[in-house]
Design an enzyme around this catalytic site. Sequence first.
Site, short mmCIF file in Angstrom:
data_model
loop_
_atom_site.label_atom_id
_atom_site.label_comp_id
_atom_site.label_asym_id
_atom_site.label_seq_id
_atom_site.Cartn_x
_atom_site.Cartn_y
_atom_site.Cartn_z
N ARG A 72 0.82 -1.21 0.00
CA ARG A 72 0.00 0.00 0.00
C ARG A 72 0.86 1.26 0.00
NH1 ARG A 72 -5.09 0.49 3.98
NH2 ARG A 72 -3.48 0.55 5.57
N ARG A 102 -10.52 1.19 -2.81
CA ARG A 102 -9.33 0.82 -2.04
C ARG A 102 -9.38 1.56 -0.71
NH1 ARG A 102 -7.53 -3.56 -3.90
NH2 ARG A 102 -5.64 -3.26 -2.67
N LEU A 104 -7.53 3.53 2.11
CA LEU A 104 -6.31 4.34 2.18
C LEU A 104 -5.76 4.32 3.61
CD1 LEU A 104 -7.69 7.28 0.02
CD2 LEU A 104 -5.84 5.71 -0.66
N ASN A 118 -15.94 11.38 0.60
CA ASN A 118 -16.34 10.13 -0.08
C ASN A 118 -17.86 10.10 -0.21
OD1 ASN A 118 -16.06 7.38 -1.04
ND2 ASN A 118 -16.79 6.69 0.95
N HIS A 120 -20.97 7.34 -0.13
CA HIS A 120 -21.27 5.96 0.30
C HIS A 120 -22.75 5.67 0.05
CE1 HIS A 120 -20.50 2.26 2.50
NE2 HIS A 120 -21.70 2.43 3.03
N VAL A 160 -12.81 3.45 8.60
CA VAL A 160 -13.55 3.37 7.33
C VAL A 160 -15.04 3.72 7.52
CG1 VAL A 160 -14.23 1.81 5.46
CG2 VAL A 160 -11.95 1.62 6.47
N GLU A 190 -26.95 10.14 -4.90
CA GLU A 190 -25.52 10.47 -4.81
C GLU A 190 -25.16 11.53 -5.84
OE1 GLU A 190 -24.35 5.87 -4.57
OE2 GLU A 190 -22.65 7.20 -4.19
C1 GAR Z 1 -21.44 4.37 -5.78
O1 GAR Z 1 -22.72 3.93 -5.42
C2 GAR Z 1 -20.61 4.65 -4.54
O2 GAR Z 1 -21.35 5.13 -3.45
C3 GAR Z 1 -20.09 3.27 -4.19
O3 GAR Z 1 -19.79 2.71 -5.45
C4 GAR Z 1 -20.64 3.26 -6.45
C5 GAR Z 1 -19.75 3.78 -7.56
O4 GAR Z 1 -20.49 4.13 -8.68
N1 GAR Z 1 -18.98 3.37 -3.32
C6 GAR Z 1 -18.77 2.54 -2.30
O5 GAR Z 1 -19.47 1.59 -2.06
C7 GAR Z 1 -17.55 2.86 -1.46
N2 GAR Z 1 -17.72 2.35 -0.14
P1 GAR Z 1 -19.86 5.01 -9.85
O6 GAR Z 1 -18.51 4.39 -10.22
O7 GAR Z 1 -20.85 4.87 -10.96
O8 GAR Z 1 -19.73 6.41 -9.35
#
Ligand code: GAR
Length: 206
Positions: A72, A102, A104, A118, A120, A160, A190
């Site tokens: 890492r 990933r 960090l 971020n 989520h 996390v 989102e």
């Molecule tokens: C999104 O729903 C995001 O919240 C999730 O992955 C998807 C990515 O979509 N992230 C996680 O679960 C991180 N813990 P995208 O590549 O179309 O933006």
Amino acid sequence: MDLAPVKKLHIAVFISGGGSNLQALIDACSDPDFPAQIGLVIANRPDAYGLKRAEKAGIPAIIVDHKAYENREGFETALSNALNTIHQQHPIDLVCLAGFMRILSAEFIEHWAGRIINTHPALLPKFGGPGMYGTYVHEAVLAANERESGASIHYVIPEVDQGPVILQQSVPVLPGDTPETLAERVIAQEHILYPEAIRILAEKLL
Ligand code: GAR
């Protein structure tokens, strides 16, 4: 009369896959009044579709493939080098994780403390933590018979998914939902929340 140019945050967006959240940020940044612009996209997977979105938008993008590094530390040194390279033209003010799969290190995160966020796909603090990402989140929400789920934009801290929430929006869980139908409802939120969160950060950081 000349209007003063809008001051903008320079952001770096980290992705691993489809990059629909990246696209939402690209679209938001196309508004001249939006207080941010994307200086760099970093993907840790060479096949991430989001790289094509960056290319189409004319945004510099770099692949930093975690598999090419022994550990890492090596991976994160490469991430920092990429950020510093672009830094020489425009300092990066904010790192936005957008489907970046990933974890960090505390060192990396602490370097960017207060300047790394971020998205989520659940109502944190519920359904977060290591192993809770992508479709696993929606499967867990359905398995727990939750009546609602949602989207959270939050500060990244070393623990996390435990950083302070900046914005959150709930959505209903509907009868007959599958992880895919629920994901669709959540990700639509989102896409709205992430640009809004960046507006909030711009007020603080600019
Ligand atoms: C999104 O729903 C995001 O919240 C999730 O992955 C998807 C990515 O979509 N992230 C996680 O679960 C991180 N813990 P995208 O590549 O179309 O933006």
